[in-house]
Design an enzyme around this catalytic site. Structure first.
Site, short mmCIF file in Angstrom:
data_model
loop_
_atom_site.label_atom_id
_atom_site.label_comp_id
_atom_site.label_asym_id
_atom_site.label_seq_id
_atom_site.Cartn_x
_atom_site.Cartn_y
_atom_site.Cartn_z
CG ASP A 176 -7.23 -3.19 -2.54
OD1 ASP A 176 -7.81 -2.23 -1.98
OD2 ASP A 176 -6.04 -3.46 -2.36
CG HIS A 216 -5.54 -2.72 0.84
ND1 HIS A 216 -4.99 -2.28 -0.34
CD2 HIS A 216 -4.91 -2.01 1.82
CE1 HIS A 216 -4.08 -1.35 -0.11
NE2 HIS A 216 -4.01 -1.17 1.20
CB SER A 253 -0.96 -0.05 1.19
OG SER A 253 -1.98 0.90 1.07
#
Length: 287
Positions: free
Chosen positions: A234, A265, A153
């Site tokens: 996600d 995620h 991320s």
């Protein structure tokens, strides 16, 4: 430079995961903590390759180490993994605790230039220069001539941008769900607007583009060794925060972007594909 201090250690896989701390000049003198997984075979006379893992928003040095599912494969491959924190802690900057997307836990792996943040928020220097120097001084058995980087991320953004900003420094880079085009997506725009004192009036400002992986990839002159995984379910992909297709659009050879059906995620996703990422890096670190 201050020496690192051991905080704790746990036996895991074929070695030990040890937590250290040291006062960081990059973070304005604040103490920062990090974890190092070191295979038992590592020594000053037989150093092992190094992989840095950069965690995402709201995380710290323990998140990837405890949830990432990387250590068994790293032990099998004989690779050390370093897990830095995601930001300074306790800087006392006004508003740093107000928003999970900015401040504590959200350093974005850049060097801040805005007056409010620039004393403490220099995670780029910490990762690229200060922490490696401290680890070399400690002589733990890490071979920084064989160094790769990965992340998730915000940390995926950090891993890709740091790799691309430093041609020849790293053997490979990979990312899980990276913020791949941050100069044009909400997370990045928020962070860059606050952390970076932009002088240019271009849109986006050139000061932002130095931390945008999709932009950096266009001028990357070395042979690329990049692996990216993103889950099709996600939520941040659906909200336009990640933009992995911006990497594919560059058309650079050596960049593989994989869309993993049904994954989100979370660290369930990361731990599923982490062994493949370790194997990817091992191939380049041992070449």
């Amino acid at each position: 430079m201050a020496s690192i201090e051991k905080v704790s250690s746990n036996r895991v896989s074929s070695g030990y995961l040890t937590k250290y701390k040291f006062p960081s000049k990059s973070l304005g003198g604040l103490s920062t903590q990090f974890n190092v997984f070191l295979p038992s075979a590592a020594s000053s006379s037989s150093p092992v390759p190094v992989l840095f893992y950069l965690a995402g928003l709201t995380c710290n040095e323990d998140t990837g180490a405890q949830k990432g599912g990387m250590l068994n494969k790293a032990g099998e491959e004989g690779i050390a993994i370093v897990f830095p924190d995601t930001s300074p802690r306790g800087a006392g900057v006004e508003g740093e605790e107000d928003d999970w997307q900015l401040g504590t836990g959200a350093g974005f792996y850049l060097n801040a230039t805005a007056d409010k943040w620039k004393k403490h928020y220099n995670m780029y220097d910490l990762v690229v220069e200060e922490l490696p120097s401290a680890l070399k001084k400690a002589d733990l058995g890490l071979d920084f001539s064989r160094w790769s980087i990965t992340g998730h991320s915000m940390g995926g953004h950090g891993a890709l941008s740091i790799y691309l900003k430093n041609p020849g420094l790293f053997k490979s880079a990979s990312a899980f769900s990276p913020a791949a085009n941050p100069s044009r997506t909400p997370w990045g725009i928020n962070a860059f607007t606050n952390y970076l004192d932009a002088k240019t009036r271009s849109s986006p400002p050139s000061e932002w583009l130095q931390y945008d992986s999709s932009h950096l990839l266009q001028s990357f002159s070395e042979e690329a060794h990049i692996l990216v995984d993103v889950g099709t379910e996600d939520d941040f992909l659906k909200k336009g925060q990640l933009e992995p297709k911006s990497l594919e659009a560059v058309g650079k050879e050596g960049v593989e972007v994989r869309m993993q059906d049904g994954f989100d995620h979370s660290y369930y996703f990361i731990s599923t594909f982490a062994p493949e990422h370790i194997a990817f890096h091992a191939k380049h670190l041992k070449a």
